[in-house]
Design a protein around this motif. Structure first.
Motif, PDB file in Angstrom:
ATOM      1  N   SER A  43      -8.643 -11.509   1.076  1.00  0.00           N
ATOM      2  CA  SER A  43      -8.603 -10.137   0.582  1.00  0.00           C
ATOM      3  C   SER A  43      -9.886  -9.395   0.958  1.00  0.00           C
ATOM      4  CB  SER A  43      -8.418 -10.118  -0.935  1.00  0.00           C
ATOM      5  OG  SER A  43      -9.450 -10.817  -1.559  1.00  0.00           O
ATOM      6  N   PHE A  46     -11.666  -3.522  -0.979  1.00  0.00           N
ATOM      7  CA  PHE A  46     -10.747  -2.394  -1.050  1.00  0.00           C
ATOM      8  C   PHE A  46     -11.449  -1.111  -0.642  1.00  0.00           C
ATOM      9  CE2 PHE A  46      -9.012   1.170  -3.540  1.00  0.00           C
ATOM     10  CZ  PHE A  46      -7.779   1.218  -2.951  1.00  0.00           C
ATOM     11  N   PRO A  95      -6.259  -1.120  -5.372  1.00  0.00           N
ATOM     12  CA  PRO A  95      -6.748  -2.415  -4.911  1.00  0.00           C
ATOM     13  C   PRO A  95      -5.802  -3.566  -5.231  1.00  0.00           C
ATOM     14  CG  PRO A  95      -7.938  -1.733  -6.851  1.00  0.00           C
ATOM     15  CD  PRO A  95      -7.051  -0.594  -6.463  1.00  0.00           C
ATOM     16  N   THR A  96      -5.086  -3.472  -6.335  1.00  0.00           N
ATOM     17  CA  THR A  96      -4.188  -4.556  -6.713  1.00  0.00           C
ATOM     18  C   THR A  96      -2.955  -3.977  -7.370  1.00  0.00           C
ATOM     19  OG1 THR A  96      -5.219  -4.772  -8.886  1.00  0.00           O
ATOM     20  CG2 THR A  96      -6.053  -6.216  -7.136  1.00  0.00           C
ATOM     21  N   GLY A  97      -1.943  -4.784  -7.450  1.00  0.00           N
ATOM     22  CA  GLY A  97      -0.763  -4.384  -8.192  1.00  0.00           C
ATOM     23  C   GLY A  97       0.408  -4.024  -7.300  1.00  0.00           C
ATOM     24  N   THR A  98       1.534  -3.849  -7.972  1.00  0.00           N
ATOM     25  CA  THR A  98       2.794  -3.601  -7.295  1.00  0.00           C
ATOM     26  C   THR A  98       3.413  -2.308  -7.787  1.00  0.00           C
ATOM     27  OG1 THR A  98       3.138  -5.980  -7.165  1.00  0.00           O
ATOM     28  CG2 THR A  98       5.048  -4.597  -6.816  1.00  0.00           C
ATOM     29  N   GLN A 112       3.597  -3.902  -2.641  1.00  0.00           N
ATOM     30  CA  GLN A 112       2.187  -4.081  -2.957  1.00  0.00           C
ATOM     31  C   GLN A 112       1.427  -2.815  -2.580  1.00  0.00           C
ATOM     32  OE1 GLN A 112       0.489  -6.613  -4.441  1.00  0.00           O
ATOM     33  NE2 GLN A 112       2.461  -7.555  -4.831  1.00  0.00           N
ATOM     34  N   ILE A 114      -1.638  -2.282  -1.816  1.00  0.00           N
ATOM     35  CA  ILE A 114      -2.595  -2.418  -0.727  1.00  0.00           C
ATOM     36  C   ILE A 114      -1.911  -2.393   0.640  1.00  0.00           C
ATOM     37  CG2 ILE A 114      -2.669  -4.927  -0.576  1.00  0.00           C
ATOM     38  CD1 ILE A 114      -5.934  -3.826  -0.849  1.00  0.00           C
TER      39      ILE A 114
END
Length: 153
Positions: A43, A46, A95-98, A112, A114
């Protein structure tokens, strides 16, 4: 009997090579250092970017468009009148998550944040008359996102 004795002799001669002994002039191996978390290779850091202009990416008559450019609204619901042939475009910046998108009848997918923008074409034959559906978008807290649904040209 002789084969068995030869096998035992062979094993006994190989065993000393498997064990490690310290001689008086050798130092003991250093104590193991405490484990430190290694930097993540998968990763990258971000970097925020502006939302993609979905109106320029999709052709066809726009049925609904919504953009949450400040990241304040994580859940959004609207009624949309669509048939069974349309294009959905979404973009999510975080930066994160759906980002989860679904309608009351049929459409359901996750993306996603990102990963950037994407389009999805629903093209069922024969085309049916448009009906009203409830569209629900769930985004991660703080994410910027946009959704566009257009009829196919």
């Amino acid at each position: 009997m002789i084969r068995r004795l030869a096998g035992v002799i062979l094993v006994v001669t190989l065993l000393p090579g498997c064990s490690a002994h310290l001689r008086a002039d050798q130092k003991a191996p250093p104590a193991a250092e405490p484990l430190r978390p290694s930097p993540s290779v998968t990763s990258p850091p971000f970097k925020s970017r502006p939302l993609t202009d979905l109106k320029k990416k999709v052709k066809g008559k726009i049925v609904i468009f919504h953009a949450e450019e400040k990241g304040e609204q994580a859940n959004w619901t609207a009624e949309v009148r669509i048939g069974n042939a349309y294009k959905v475009a979404v973009d999510c910046v975080g930066p994160t998550g759906t980002l989860n998108v679904r309608t009351t009848k049929g459409l359901k997918f996750a993306r996603q944040c990102i990963a950037g923008y994407t389009t999805l074409t629903v093209d069922n034959y024969p085309q049916k008359a448009p009906k009203t559906h409830q569209l629900t978008v769930q985004a991660p807290p703080g994410a910027k996102w946009a959704i566009l649904i257009a009829r196919l040209p």
